[in-house]
Scaffold this active site. Structure first.
Site, short mmCIF file in Angstrom:
data_model
loop_
_atom_site.label_atom_id
_atom_site.label_comp_id
_atom_site.label_asym_id
_atom_site.label_seq_id
_atom_site.Cartn_x
_atom_site.Cartn_y
_atom_site.Cartn_z
N ASP A 13 0.81 -1.23 0.00
CA ASP A 13 0.00 0.00 0.00
C ASP A 13 0.83 1.27 0.00
O ASP A 13 0.41 2.31 0.53
CB ASP A 13 -0.97 0.01 1.21
N LYS A 16 1.97 2.14 -5.07
CA LYS A 16 2.51 1.56 -6.32
C LYS A 16 1.57 1.81 -7.49
O LYS A 16 2.01 2.14 -8.59
CB LYS A 16 2.72 0.04 -6.15
N GLY A 40 -4.51 -4.27 -3.84
CA GLY A 40 -5.51 -3.25 -4.15
C GLY A 40 -4.74 -2.01 -4.55
O GLY A 40 -4.09 -1.40 -3.70
N HIS A 41 -4.73 -1.70 -5.83
CA HIS A 41 -3.92 -0.58 -6.33
C HIS A 41 -4.84 0.55 -6.78
O HIS A 41 -5.71 0.34 -7.64
CB HIS A 41 -3.02 -1.06 -7.47
N GLN A 227 2.04 -6.12 -3.11
CA GLN A 227 2.50 -6.24 -1.71
C GLN A 227 3.80 -5.42 -1.54
O GLN A 227 3.95 -4.40 -2.18
CB GLN A 227 2.69 -7.70 -1.30
N PRO A 307 -8.80 -1.00 8.75
CA PRO A 307 -7.93 0.14 9.09
C PRO A 307 -6.47 -0.30 9.05
O PRO A 307 -6.14 -1.41 9.48
CB PRO A 307 -8.35 0.51 10.52
N LEU A 335 3.96 12.51 1.03
CA LEU A 335 4.70 13.54 1.75
C LEU A 335 3.72 14.61 2.24
O LEU A 335 3.91 15.22 3.29
CB LEU A 335 5.75 14.16 0.82
P1 GDP Z 1 -0.69 0.31 -3.53
O1 GDP Z 1 -1.26 -0.96 -3.04
O2 GDP Z 1 0.78 0.41 -3.28
O3 GDP Z 1 -1.03 0.61 -4.97
O4 GDP Z 1 -1.35 1.48 -2.67
P2 GDP Z 1 -2.92 1.62 -2.31
O5 GDP Z 1 -3.65 2.09 -3.50
O6 GDP Z 1 -3.42 0.40 -1.63
O7 GDP Z 1 -2.86 2.73 -1.18
C1 GDP Z 1 -2.30 3.98 -1.39
C2 GDP Z 1 -3.36 5.05 -1.07
O8 GDP Z 1 -2.73 6.32 -1.01
C3 GDP Z 1 -4.40 5.17 -2.16
O9 GDP Z 1 -5.61 5.60 -1.56
C4 GDP Z 1 -3.84 6.28 -3.06
O10 GDP Z 1 -4.88 6.96 -3.79
C5 GDP Z 1 -3.21 7.18 -2.04
N1 GDP Z 1 -2.02 7.93 -2.48
C6 GDP Z 1 -1.01 7.55 -3.30
N2 GDP Z 1 -0.05 8.50 -3.33
C7 GDP Z 1 -0.46 9.49 -2.52
C8 GDP Z 1 0.12 10.72 -2.10
O11 GDP Z 1 1.23 11.10 -2.49
N3 GDP Z 1 -0.60 11.48 -1.23
C9 GDP Z 1 -1.82 11.10 -0.77
N4 GDP Z 1 -2.46 11.90 0.10
N5 GDP Z 1 -2.39 9.94 -1.12
C10 GDP Z 1 -1.71 9.14 -1.97
P1 IMO Z 2 -0.84 -4.20 -2.27
O1 IMO Z 2 -0.38 -4.77 -3.58
C1 IMO Z 2 -1.01 -4.61 2.08
C2 IMO Z 2 -1.09 -8.68 3.69
C3 IMO Z 2 -2.35 -9.11 4.42
C4 IMO Z 2 -1.75 -10.07 5.43
C5 IMO Z 2 -0.64 -10.76 4.64
C6 IMO Z 2 -1.02 -12.11 4.05
O2 IMO Z 2 -2.14 -3.49 -2.35
O3 IMO Z 2 0.24 -3.42 -1.62
P2 IMO Z 2 -2.53 -12.79 1.97
O4 IMO Z 2 -3.98 -12.53 1.68
O5 IMO Z 2 -1.61 -12.26 0.94
O6 IMO Z 2 -2.25 -14.23 2.29
O7 IMO Z 2 -2.24 -11.99 3.34
O8 IMO Z 2 -0.31 -9.86 3.60
N1 IMO Z 2 -1.29 -8.17 2.32
C7 IMO Z 2 -1.22 -6.87 1.98
N2 IMO Z 2 -1.05 -5.77 2.74
N3 IMO Z 2 -1.09 -4.48 0.74
C8 IMO Z 2 -1.22 -5.58 -0.04
O9 IMO Z 2 -1.17 -5.53 -1.39
C9 IMO Z 2 -1.34 -6.84 0.58
N4 IMO Z 2 -1.51 -8.10 0.12
C10 IMO Z 2 -1.46 -8.89 1.19
O10 IMO Z 2 -2.98 -8.02 5.03
O11 IMO Z 2 -1.15 -9.35 6.48
MG MG Z 3 -2.85 -1.63 -1.85
#
Ligand code: GDP
Ligand code: IMO
Ligand code: MG
Length: 449
Positions: A13, A16, A40-41, A227, A307, A335
């Protein structure tokens, strides 16, 4: 730059998805190479949010092909739903832009049920998985009894595989005190899978071959990690990890090309740290500041809505991530969120219970649970503008923070993100700046052996 691997440098998270979306404008193919829909991207373009779990984050660029490599475990239900969602939004009219490796292992219904049943049965020892069936599917892959995509699209073969798979799953489910699959339910599963197989069959194609063709035509390849380093099954906080290798080297294995394709690596880190699920987290904040970061950063899982646990940036963990990935450049996200705090801290080292200071990331979770973070305090940053054209547009306090990170970590920071939207970032390396030239590539379709 012929290829770039974008990987998470923390516990996932990191942002990416946003970065891959930006960089995809400069790429001819974007490739997922591990994980599944536990990811979840999040992409935000013109105020519209798109959350992708399986389809690569380059899909919003109509000139970019997206590929799901052999290292990914694919839930056919989710793939079909995601394709339909994108088509309904007019973002996937040309289906030749999406290619799925016939060698991907398939997440079957029983994998999801087993994942949930195991978590349930583990009580306080649970991992906190996403319950998407990821672990059980990779287990079957390693045990050499998994179902691969080329089998999934052959009805007769699939029917046999389902009958055997259900029998094995039933004995495990019963041992866990869960309901086994019975008569009608099994027949319905078979029918449903045949239908999904028909829908997915046209997407199958040779991903490794596609990458090489694109490279040979002068195109650029962007690998999208899911991840993060600390969830890597070997190098993460085992056993509180996912079931795949998330590190950059997996980009090659998980898509069918050699390791030279994974030599340029962009590690993505937030300006602080988050984690979803169980497991050690030395710089975690159990205070009101942790809550504040969660609120300011909207730190709720993009896949499960849980959360996220929040804490300070951890340089010990980041150095470990840089080494195992061979990170050559860093992107720092969120940032803007850190800048809203009146003061903040960074973890520079750990202290063991006997007072010894260490700067190496311990591999034993029992040790990691006992360490205390050694923190350096900073006064808060001045407000950041959401439009940045050059480094000097950042306030001095933010510039100093970036300089401090580069000095501590020994890698250049090439992207600074200050908001979730496409465009709310500063790209400091000219080679990453969008400059798309089309290359002609015939998609290598077909599921033939
Ligand atoms: P990923 O799994 O690495 O693709 O990240 P996620 O999408 O799960 O979580 C990142 C969250 O931060 C998402 O809600 C994005 O829209 C948000 N996000 C990404 N870059 C920034 C940033 O520079 N500032 C803020 N405020 N939110 C960001
Ligand atoms: P992205 O690509 C954050 C975590 C789960 C759990 C552990 C194992 O969005 O960054 P799993 O279902 O893979 O067997 O769960 O890994 N986890 C993540 N945490 N971002 C993810 O993907 C994750 N994918 C798995 O919360 O702790
Ligand atoms: Mg994610």
């Amino acid at each position: 730059m012929k290829s770039l691997v974008c990987v998470g440098a923390q516990w996932g998270d990191e942002g990416k998805g946003k970065l891959v979306d930006i960089l995809a404008e400069n790429a001819h193919v974007v490739v997922r190479f591990q994980g599944g829909n536990n990811a979840g991207h999040t992409l935000v373009v013109d105020g519209v949010q798109t959350i992708l779990h399986l389809v690569p984050s380059g899909i919003l660029h109509e000139n970019t092909t997206c590929a799901i490599g052999n290292g990914v475990v694919v839930d056919p239900e989710v793939l079909v739903q995601e394709v339909e969602m994108l088509q309904a939004r007019g973002k996937l009219d040309d289906m030749s832009r999406l290619v799925v490796s016939p060698m991907c292992h398939v997440i079957m219904p029983w994998h999801k049920r087993l994942d949930a049943a195991r978590e349930q049965a583990s009580g306080s020892h649970k991992i906190g998985t996403t319950r998407r069936g990821i672990g059980p599917t990779y287990e079957d892959k390693a045990a050499r009894r998994g179902i691969r995509m080329y089998e999934f699209i052959q009805p007769q073969r699939l029917t046999e595989r389902i009958r055997t798979g259900v029998m094995m799953a039933n004995s495990m489910l019963e041992a866990l005190g869960d309901e086994p699959y019975l008569g009608v339910e099994i027949e319905e599963m078979i029918q449903r899978c045949h239908k999904l197989g028909e829908e997915i069959a046209p997407l199958l194609g040779d991903v490794g071959e596609l990458i090489v063709q694109i490279g040979e035509s002068g195109g650029r390849v962007l690998f999208e990690g899911a991840q993060g380093a600390l969830l890597d099954v070997d190098h993460g906080t085992y056993p509180y990890v996912t079931s795949s290798n998330c590190a950059a080297a997996q980009a090659a294995l998980g898509s069918g090309v050699g390791p030279a394709w994974a030599s340029e690596v962009l590690g993505v880190t937030k300006a602080y740290t988050t984690r979803v699920g169980e497991g050690p987290f030395p710089s975690e904040l159990h205070t009101a500041v942790g809550e504040q970061l969660r609120e300011l950063g909207g730190e709720f899982g993009a896949t499960t809505g849980r959360p996220r646990r929040c804490g300070w940036l951890d340089l010990v963990a980041l150095r470990h991530a840089i080494r195992i990935n061979g990170v050559t450049q860093l992107a720092v996200t969120k940032l803007d969120v850190l800048s809203k705090l009146s003061e903040y801290q960074v973890c520079e080292a750990y202290e063991l219970p006997d007072g010894t200071r260490i700067d190496r990331f311990p591999y034993d979770p029992l040790v990691l649970e006992q360490v205390k973070p050694v923190l350096k305090a900073f006064v808060g940053m001045d407000d950041l503008p959401s439009t940045l054209n050059k480094f000097e547009d950042l306030p001095g306090s933010a510039q100093s923070f970036v300089a401090y990170l580069q000095e501590q970590l020994g890698v250049p920071v090439t992207i600074i993100s200050v908001g979730p939207q496409r465009g709310e970032e500063l790209i400091l390396d000219a080679a990453l700046v969008p400059n798309h030239q089309s290359v002609a590539v015939a998609t290598a379709r077909g599921a033939q052996a």
